[in-house]
Write a protein that holds these residues in place. Structure first.
Motif, PDB file in Angstrom:
ATOM      1  N   HIS A  19       0.735  -1.113   0.199  1.00  0.00           N
ATOM      2  CA  HIS A  19       0.114  -0.015   0.084  1.00  0.00           C
ATOM      3  C   HIS A  19       0.767   1.068   0.117  1.00  0.00           C
ATOM      4  O   HIS A  19       0.271   2.382   0.135  1.00  0.00           O
ATOM      5  CB  HIS A  19      -0.841  -0.102   1.157  1.00  0.00           C
ATOM      6  CG  HIS A  19      -2.045  -0.893   1.120  1.00  0.00           C
ATOM      7  ND1 HIS A  19      -2.713  -1.460   2.235  1.00  0.00           N
ATOM      8  CD2 HIS A  19      -2.690  -1.543   0.039  1.00  0.00           C
ATOM      9  CE1 HIS A  19      -3.810  -2.270   2.062  1.00  0.00           C
ATOM     10  NE2 HIS A  19      -3.588  -2.356   0.733  1.00  0.00           N
ATOM     11  N   THR A  42      -2.996   6.036   1.418  1.00  0.00           N
ATOM     12  CA  THR A  42      -1.677   5.424   1.097  1.00  0.00           C
ATOM     13  C   THR A  42      -1.059   5.067   2.641  1.00  0.00           C
ATOM     14  O   THR A  42      -0.924   5.890   3.293  1.00  0.00           O
ATOM     15  CB  THR A  42      -0.760   6.629   0.402  1.00  0.00           C
ATOM     16  OG1 THR A  42      -1.486   6.975  -0.968  1.00  0.00           O
ATOM     17  CG2 THR A  42       0.598   5.891   0.148  1.00  0.00           C
ATOM     18  N   ASP A  43      -0.103   4.025   2.510  1.00  0.00           N
ATOM     19  CA  ASP A  43       0.680   3.541   3.569  1.00  0.00           C
ATOM     20  C   ASP A  43       2.117   4.432   3.400  1.00  0.00           C
ATOM     21  O   ASP A  43       3.089   3.914   3.050  1.00  0.00           O
ATOM     22  CB  ASP A  43       1.125   2.214   3.660  1.00  0.00           C
ATOM     23  CG  ASP A  43      -0.375   1.511   3.898  1.00  0.00           C
ATOM     24  OD1 ASP A  43      -1.366   2.040   3.876  1.00  0.00           O
ATOM     25  OD2 ASP A  43      -0.128   0.141   4.268  1.00  0.00           O
ATOM     26  N   ARG A  66      -3.263   2.153  -3.941  1.00  0.00           N
ATOM     27  CA  ARG A  66      -4.375   1.237  -3.449  1.00  0.00           C
ATOM     28  C   ARG A  66      -5.667   1.651  -4.041  1.00  0.00           C
ATOM     29  O   ARG A  66      -6.585   0.913  -4.243  1.00  0.00           O
ATOM     30  CB  ARG A  66      -4.455   1.198  -2.104  1.00  0.00           C
ATOM     31  CG  ARG A  66      -5.165   2.352  -1.336  1.00  0.00           C
ATOM     32  CD  ARG A  66      -5.037   2.330   0.096  1.00  0.00           C
ATOM     33  NE  ARG A  66      -5.749   1.449   0.733  1.00  0.00           N
ATOM     34  CZ  ARG A  66      -5.408   0.655   1.987  1.00  0.00           C
ATOM     35  NH1 ARG A  66      -4.622   1.337   2.643  1.00  0.00           N
ATOM     36  NH2 ARG A  66      -6.317  -0.384   2.263  1.00  0.00           N
ATOM     37  N   ASP A  70      -6.578  -2.578  -4.843  1.00  0.00           N
ATOM     38  CA  ASP A  70      -6.169  -2.801  -3.507  1.00  0.00           C
ATOM     39  C   ASP A  70      -5.311  -4.346  -3.350  1.00  0.00           C
ATOM     40  O   ASP A  70      -5.960  -5.431  -3.563  1.00  0.00           O
ATOM     41  CB  ASP A  70      -6.884  -2.590  -2.178  1.00  0.00           C
ATOM     42  CG  ASP A  70      -6.584  -2.929  -1.061  1.00  0.00           C
ATOM     43  OD1 ASP A  70      -5.373  -3.434  -0.893  1.00  0.00           O
ATOM     44  OD2 ASP A  70      -7.071  -2.138   0.016  1.00  0.00           O
ATOM     45  N   HIS A 145       2.252  -2.200   6.998  1.00  0.00           N
ATOM     46  CA  HIS A 145       1.446  -1.416   6.623  1.00  0.00           C
ATOM     47  C   HIS A 145       1.428  -0.254   7.877  1.00  0.00           C
ATOM     48  O   HIS A 145       2.190  -0.250   8.735  1.00  0.00           O
ATOM     49  CB  HIS A 145      -0.040  -1.864   6.957  1.00  0.00           C
ATOM     50  CG  HIS A 145      -0.318  -3.125   6.058  1.00  0.00           C
ATOM     51  ND1 HIS A 145      -1.159  -3.030   4.928  1.00  0.00           N
ATOM     52  CD2 HIS A 145       0.084  -4.411   6.015  1.00  0.00           C
ATOM     53  CE1 HIS A 145      -1.146  -3.911   4.151  1.00  0.00           C
ATOM     54  NE2 HIS A 145      -0.399  -4.937   5.087  1.00  0.00           N
TER      55      HIS A 145
END
Length: 267
Positions: A19, A42-43, A66, A70, A145
């Protein structure tokens, strides 16, 4: 741009990063609304956060957003958390429950994105799991994550700093979860929980099959612990990140030590 980047390492741990990508093809970008183009969910900066923490680790990173599709959702569209708010294979809303599309994708577009992006990520991940397991007799997928700390649409209250998930003990050997838990318990600065709101996403649940030597665990981090603010432009804060990176390094080293003790096949 390649949908996926892979860095092969010699150790038993694979860092999955589904992600952290921000790439959106031009035609898809045009279909997003103003909110969607901010890519809020967003991560952010996860590859930078984990950079060089475990030199022998393999890293598989999705470069696409994502919002394109995803990579941590069931390609058949099944919900991760039935009865709770979540987002779909191709999200229609932000984590705050607000629409992100001017022109939402139809089934044909979603199918195409699965072929180009979702499948590419998981083909790369599967190949690395096979390679690592062949070398060590087992493989450990550590799914990286991060998320904003407070999102009322998804969860109550403020999220703990470290959110460890093994789907209630189903996706990895208990020694791995215990190693992560003990590394968190050994410090007092950061809060943590095991199998709280996030018990492990589709990737963790799909690949985590301890009975065949493939172990998976998810780590969801609260972004307040390494970003300047949890708002655009979501800038990385080196001073904040330094103590967090130290604990993450301890966690990864603890997993590796536990794996050699408990998972190495007997000769």
């Amino acid at each position: 741009m390649n949908p996926v980047d892979v860095k092969e390492g010699h150790g038993p741990i694979i860092l999955g990063q589904p992600h952290s990508g921000t790439y959106v093809p031009a035609d898809i970008y045009e279909d997003l609304n103003e909110l969607g183009r901010k890519l809020l969910d967003t991560d952010w900066h996860v590859p930078q956060l984990y950079e060089n923490l475990l030199p022998d680790a393999t890293i598989v990173s999705a470069n696409f957003s994502r919002y394109v599709i995803d990579a941590n959702r069931d390609p058949e569209g099944a919900s991760l958390y039935p009865g709770q708010n979540t987002t779909q294979l191709v999200p229609l809303m932000s984590f705050d429950g607000k629409p992100i599309w001017e022109n939402p994708p139809d089934e044909a577009k979603i199918t195409r994105r699965k072929e180009v992006f979702h499948t590419a990520y998981h083909n790369a991940l599967k190949a690395q799991i096979v390679r690592v397991k062949s070398a060590h007799g087992f493989a450990i997928l550590y799914d990286c994550h991060s998320i904003r700390s407070e999102i009322p649409f998804l969860f109550d209250d403020r999220l703990p700093d470290f959110n460890i998930g093994d789907n209630d003990g189903m996706t990895c050997h208990n020694a791995i979860t215990q190693a992560v838990h003990k590394a968190c318990m050994a410090q007092a600065e950061f809060s943590y929980v095991v199998n709280g709101r996030f018990r492990g996403g589709w990737t963790t649940r799909y690949y985590g099959q301890p009975d065949i030597g493939v172990h998976a665990i998810q780590m969801e981090l609260a972004q307040r612990r390494y970003l300047q603010t949890e708002e655009p432009p979501f800038a990385y804060d080196h001073d904040k990140a330094k103590p967090l990176r130290a604990i993450l390094a301890n966690i990864l080293e603890a997993i590796q030590a536990a794996s050699h003790m408990h998972l190495t096949p007997e000769i």
